[in-house]
Scaffold this active site. Structure first.
Site, PDB file in Angstrom:
ATOM      1  N   GLU A   1       0.599  -1.215  -0.066  1.00 14.75           N
ATOM      2  CA  GLU A   1      -0.098  -0.058   0.115  1.00 14.75           C
ATOM      3  C   GLU A   1       0.709   1.424  -0.031  1.00 14.75           C
ATOM      4  O   GLU A   1       0.844   2.308   0.811  1.00 14.75           O
ATOM      5  CB  GLU A   1      -0.950  -0.119   1.050  1.00 14.75           C
ATOM      6  CG  GLU A   1      -1.699  -1.188   1.253  1.00 14.75           C
ATOM      7  CD  GLU A   1      -2.930  -1.113   2.180  1.00 14.75           C
ATOM      8  OE1 GLU A   1      -2.989  -0.323   3.196  1.00 14.75           O
ATOM      9  OE2 GLU A   1      -3.842  -2.070   2.202  1.00 14.75           O
TER      10      GLU A   1
ATOM     11  N   GLU B   1      -3.999  -9.051   0.790  1.00 12.01           N
ATOM     12  CA  GLU B   1      -4.572  -8.829   2.097  1.00 12.01           C
ATOM     13  C   GLU B   1      -6.059  -8.932   2.188  1.00 12.01           C
ATOM     14  O   GLU B   1      -6.793  -8.346   1.220  1.00 12.01           O
ATOM     15  CB  GLU B   1      -4.185  -7.357   2.735  1.00 12.01           C
ATOM     16  CG  GLU B   1      -3.514  -7.379   4.142  1.00 12.01           C
ATOM     17  CD  GLU B   1      -3.087  -5.830   4.629  1.00 12.01           C
ATOM     18  OE1 GLU B   1      -2.104  -5.672   4.131  1.00 12.01           O
ATOM     19  OE2 GLU B   1      -3.951  -5.288   5.238  1.00 12.01           O
TER      20      GLU B   1
HETATM   21  C1  GAL Z   1      -4.022  -2.505   5.690  1.00 13.37           C
HETATM   22  C2  GAL Z   1      -2.761  -2.344   5.895  1.00 13.37           C
HETATM   23  C3  GAL Z   1      -2.287  -3.097   7.023  1.00 13.37           C
HETATM   24  C4  GAL Z   1      -3.216  -3.035   8.240  1.00 13.37           C
HETATM   25  C5  GAL Z   1      -4.496  -3.391   7.714  1.00 13.37           C
HETATM   26  C6  GAL Z   1      -5.670  -3.178   8.976  1.00 13.37           C
HETATM   27  O1  GAL Z   1      -4.741  -1.697   4.834  1.00 13.37           O
HETATM   28  O2  GAL Z   1      -2.020  -2.880   4.693  1.00 13.37           O
HETATM   29  O3  GAL Z   1      -0.855  -2.919   7.323  1.00 13.37           O
HETATM   30  O4  GAL Z   1      -3.055  -1.664   8.522  1.00 13.37           O
HETATM   31  O5  GAL Z   1      -4.726  -2.649   6.658  1.00 13.37           O
HETATM   32  O6  GAL Z   1      -6.797  -3.578   8.380  1.00 13.37           O
END
Ligand code: GAL
Length: 836
Positions: free
Chosen positions: A437, A512
């Site tokens: 990100e 993710e």
């Molecule tokens: C994502 C990020 C992670 C964490 C996560 C929490 O956007 O890449 O590091 O912050 O959100 O939901």
């Protein structure tokens, strides 16, 4: 000057005689642990927020360090806290900012004259600067990279030497708890003047069949004699036993003598392994290569490398193929901390984590968002995990003022090369990731440059990047610079990009997913959030995330995707969303002003209320390593052939007699019947691809026994029972291991039980621990994200019926450790662990 030798690829022998004794660690044989006997003093910001200025001479050999703290590495100076309500939740409310000085006095015998002496740091947080005997040796600022320093020019033979290390976390900003100090292992390495260079072997397996594997080794030999020498390289290949032990030798190859110029020389070695054992997730067979450098017939250096024989294929249409067979990536993202141990690396703690993830059915780990400890890769190789090996959370434009953006220009290439060189022989590593990100995710030139560095150093694995702006990345063309597209959360646009000729052939996966939040053992009715905790019905998630079930549905809808990495496997220190007062998650909505405004409002409210939360709620497993309900949801989906059923919630609701208590069941079966006190509450069936849990949402609570019987294809499959318990009566202790050795830890789970050995779910007694015999208490925890009790305290309140105590062996002692737990009004609990 480089020499590429045609080699004499003779298989000299293939005996089964017992091979070598275990090696200390991968790399040069003359490696010894350098963890013991350090002195430490914290300057700069102190735990209470005051300052202590650094002395000007702390690097000098003669500096008086007598009152410094004596300790062994790995060491995280911040995990002792105390937690402070005024500190940021996103970094764990721990006082990790400061300046740490470490010094070590050591001798190098005169007999080592003529040797090269190096010190290898697996990771030091952060901005490491190193001096030997007052002379500046070098620096490595990024706290997650492993690095080597050459001490040879400054060493005093036969005399005392003083190594001084300064670390500065005041210069570092993080979105999670980074830890502080020399938090990974340190090694002293002695080699001859002609030696295999640091991370100097690169092993690939260009051709693999069941009959034979062609193994290619590119070896970099450093000749530090200043003049040409003639050397012979011998390579022995062994099947690997557990850890660093050897099984049988499978090949020996001796290269023709080669003239080595002064400096680095590249030598190619080719080995054929007949009937190779293939590295698979289920049977992760590894090999070790032992490279011996002979100069004038004498051994100048020996070097240990690991590798595995397997093939990888990432496709846009048929997912990921391991050894030609499709494998759905069932992965989790994890940060590097080890809960109550902080960032301080411990192999047995990591192994416990991986064993739990295996049990759940996970087959992959994303090292979010930084290079992992080398031990993670060794364990992943050995236990059969795929690894998404990640470099950065920021590039040139940071998310925080002092994150990697400050280092990017000068260091990005060096950090990437270090990551690839250290990790590229590990069979577990299957994907390189250049970022997560990052603010520059639309930048075509930067993406191409970083991906190009990775491919230059290892063209055998795809390069990816985790996008939270996948549309932006694709339309700008930046994604075209990658081999594999990582999408964090936003899958809505997938069909559009499947139809775009630029991306139709781009393998894609959920880098993710979900970000479901819950607190172990908490169940709320009519709301998900209360008292800084989150209901464990597994229905809550931040705006960018989704329920696990929703992600399973998405995966089923786009079966050509490679799989997912859930955020996260374990709870971690910091980032207590939705009770975090940090702003970085607003970044997920940089293109959606209304969502952003909504989050900003919530944030304002939170900041007024000062949440005590200091660790995450994202984990499928809590900070103490206790599975939450979600563990069984993933297990039911990821291990469809493992008969299991799991009921939630617990059945102690005295205040809700006759009121509704919804009951959810996670099962790998496809149908189940629920019974309350023997009476059927009906049989429910899952719709394939749509339902991932069974819900009875109109159960009227009566104390007693709740039982589920699950079926698969019409046949009995599994059962689970929860019962209303009696009052708390005793403590029961259960260690994850029966014996420990060296720096291994025992993790002892404490349960508050009634007379009938049932865990009493809503009990929170204060437990006092005593460790007797050849052991010591290292830490205690309970998995409560709002607890301010110190991790080192011998007292801990149980959280929803459970607590954890972590015990280590006293140095050099042997015998039986007795661990006792007491609480007012409860029968004491006791267990033993032997020290070998
Ligand atoms: C994502 C990020 C992670 C964490 C996560 C929490 O956007 O890449 O590091 O912050 O959100 O939901």
């Amino acid at each position: 000057m480089r020499f590429f030798l045609s080699l004499l690829a003779v298989i000299l022998c293939c005996n089964s005689a017992p091979a070598q004794s275990p090696f200390t660690r991968l790399g040069n044989a003359g490696t010894a642990s350098f963890d013991e006997g350090w002195l430490f003093k914290r300057y700069g910001l102190q735990p209470d927020g005051s300052r202590l200025e650094e002395p000007s001479q702390a690097a000098s050999a003669t500096f008086n360090d007598q009152d410094w703290q004596r300790l062994s590495l790995p060491h995280d100076w911040a995990i002792t806290g105390p937690f402070r309500i005024d500190l940021a939740g996103e970094t764990g409310k721990l006082p990790w900012k400061g300046i740490g000085w470490y010094r070590k006095h050591f001798n190098i015998p005169a007999a080592d004259a003529g040797k090269m002496i190096f010190v290898d740091f697996d990771g030091a947080m952060a901005y490491a600067e190193i001096w030997l005997n007052g002379q500046y040796v070098g620096t490595w600022p990024y706290g997650y990279t492993s690095f080597r320093m050459d001490l040879t020019p400054y060493i005093r033979l036969g005399k005392e030497n003083v190594l001084a290390v300064k670390l500065n976390t005041e210069k570092w900003d993080s979105r999670w708890y980074p830890g502080a100090g020399i938090y990974r292992h340190v090694w002293l390495v002695k080699t001859g003047k002609v030696q295999v260079a640091h991370w100097g072997t690169y092993i690939t397996t260009p051709k693999v069949t069941t009959q034979a594997a062609a193994v290619k080794m590119a070896v970099t030999v450093a000749n530090e004699t200043g003049k040409p020498v003639t050397a012979v390289l011998q390579t022995d290949v062994y099947e690997a036993g557990t850890g660093n032990t050897f099984k049988k030798k499978v090949a020996t190859v001796e290269n023709k003598p080669v003239d080595l110029a002064a400096g680095n020389n590249n030598i190619d070695v080719a080995v054929t392994i007949r009937n190779p054992r293939i590295w698979r997730i289920e049977t992760p067979s590894r090999y070790f290569a032992v490279t011996t450098v002979l100069v004038n017939g004498r051994k100048a250096d020996t070097y240990y490398s690991t590798f595995g024989i397997r093939t990888l294929e990432f496709t846009a249409r048929n997912g990921f193929l391991l050894n030609g067979k499709r494998v759905a990536i069932q992965g989790v993202c994890n940060h590097h901390d080890l809960g109550a141990l902080g960032a301080a690396m411990n192999t047995s703690a990591l192994k416990r984590q991986l064993a739990l993830l295996k049990e759940m059915g996970a087959n992959a780990i994303r090292t979010s968002h930084n290079p992992p400890a080398p031990e993670l890769l060794a364990l992943a190789d050995e236990m059969g995990f795929l690894v998404w090996d990640e470099a950065f959370d920021a590039w040139k434009h940071g998310k925080k003022k002092n994150d990697y953006n400050k280092l990017y220009d000068e260091w990005h290439e060096k950090d990437l090369v270090a990551l690839v060189h250290r990790d590229r022989n590990h069979p577990s590593v299957v994907i390189w990731s250049i970022g997560n990100e990052v603010m520059d995710q639309r930048d075509v030139a930067m993406t191409k440059e970083l991906a190009g560095i990775m491919r230059r150093e290892d063209p055998t694995r795809p390069v990816s990047n985790g996008y939270n702006d996948p549309d932006g990345g694709r339309s700008s063309g930046a994604v075209q610079g990658l081999d594999l597209m990582g999408v964090n959360y936003f899958f809505g646009q997938q069909p559009k990009w499947d139809a775009d000729p630029r991306y139709a052939n781009m393998p894609t996966m959920g880098s993710e997913t979900s970000s479901c939040v819950s607190s172990r053992g908490e169940y709320f009715f009519g709301t998900n959030r209360r008292n800084w905790q989150i209901s464990s019905y597994d229905l809550d998630h931040p705006g960018w995330g989704c329920k696990p079930d929703e992600q399973f549905r998405t995966n089923a809808k786009f079966p050509h995707l490679l799989g997912e990495f859930v955020w996260t496997g374990f709870d971690y220190l910091g980032e207590p969303t939705p009770y975090g007062s940090d702003e970085t998650n607003l970044l997920n909505f940089r293109n959606d002003p209304s969502k952003r405004a909504e989050l900003e409002k919530a944030l304002d409210e939170l900041q007024k209320n000062k949440p005590p939360s200091r660790s995450s709620y994202f984990g499928i497993i809590d900070l103490a390593g206790f599975p939450k309900d979600r563990f069984y949801l993933y297990q039911s989906h990821w291990r469809p052939d493992h008969p299991m059923a799991h009921i939630l919630p617990h059945w102690n609701w005295q205040e809700r007699i006759d009121s509704i208590v919804p009951v959810h069941v996670y099962t790998s079966g496809d149908e189940a019947e629920l019974f309350l006190n023997g009476k059927s509450l009906g049989r429910k069936k899952k719709q394939a691809g749509k339902d991932f849990r069974l819900v009875w949402d109109a159960v009227q609570y009566q104390p007693g026994e709740l039982k589920v019987v699950a079926y698969k294809n019409g046949k009995y499959w599994a059962t689970d029972v929860v019962k209303t318990t009696g009052d708390a009566a005793k403590l029961s202790l259960n260690s994850n291991v029966t014996k420990i050795i060296g720096d291994e830890l025992a993790f002892i789970t404490v349960r508050v039980e009634d007379q009938n050995n049932r865990m009493v779910p809503r009990s929170h007694p204060k437990i006092r621990f005593r460790v007797e015999g050849p052991g010591e208490l290292v830490a205690t925890d309970n998995g409560d994200a709002t607890s301010f009790e110190s991790f080192q305290s011998p007292e801990k309140s149980a959280y929803n019926g459970m607590a954890l105590v972590i015990v280590k062996a006293k140095k050099g002692a042997k015998g039986l450790v007795r661990i006792k737990a007491e609480a007012d009004g409860l029968t004491m609990g006791l267990t033993t662990v032997s020290v070998d």
